[in-house]
Design a protein around this motif. Sequence first.
Motif, mmCIF file in Angstrom:
data_model
loop_
_atom_site.group_PDB
_atom_site.id
_atom_site.type_symbol
_atom_site.label_atom_id
_atom_site.label_comp_id
_atom_site.label_asym_id
_atom_site.label_seq_id
_atom_site.Cartn_x
_atom_site.Cartn_y
_atom_site.Cartn_z
ATOM 1 N N CYS A 17 0.849 -1.188 0.000
ATOM 2 C CA CYS A 17 0.000 0.000 0.000
ATOM 3 C C CYS A 17 0.886 1.240 0.000
ATOM 4 O O CYS A 17 1.680 1.431 0.921
ATOM 5 N N GLU A 18 0.733 2.043 -1.008
ATOM 6 C CA GLU A 18 1.570 3.225 -1.161
ATOM 7 C C GLU A 18 0.932 4.423 -0.474
ATOM 8 O O GLU A 18 -0.245 4.717 -0.665
ATOM 9 N N LYS A 50 -3.356 2.706 -5.438
ATOM 10 C CA LYS A 50 -2.145 2.668 -4.609
ATOM 11 C C LYS A 50 -1.904 1.302 -3.967
ATOM 12 O O LYS A 50 -1.051 1.163 -3.103
#
Length: 125
Positions: A17-18, A50
């Motif tokens: 997860c960005e 993301k």
Amino acid sequence: MKIRAASCACGQLRLSCEGEPVSVSLCHCLECQRRTGSTYGIAAFFPRSKISISGVFSDYSRPSDSGYAVMHHFCPGCGSTVFWEPTRKPDVVAVAVGAFADPAFPAPTKSVYREHRHPWVAAPE
């Protein structure tokens, strides 16, 4: 940009997860209680764009208290529910905060379905 890693108990299903979550929510609904085996569930919502997923997962769809379907994704090996997709919020993916195994993860900023909250459970205001 910060990358957060989440996984199932056996490590076969992984998410990357960005950035920071859009929101972190503590849910007291009865379905989250059943899903987690606890008195609540905690979800971190990330933009769909993301999230990267690796590994195999199985699906379970259920209606939510709001009437919209929620598609849960879990590891077929260990059974951990790692992430889910609420159809009423198609631009985000919910990830179980416990799947990050990070005590420094941001705390929930809201609490939903408080009418089902066990009275001894403290909730964010």
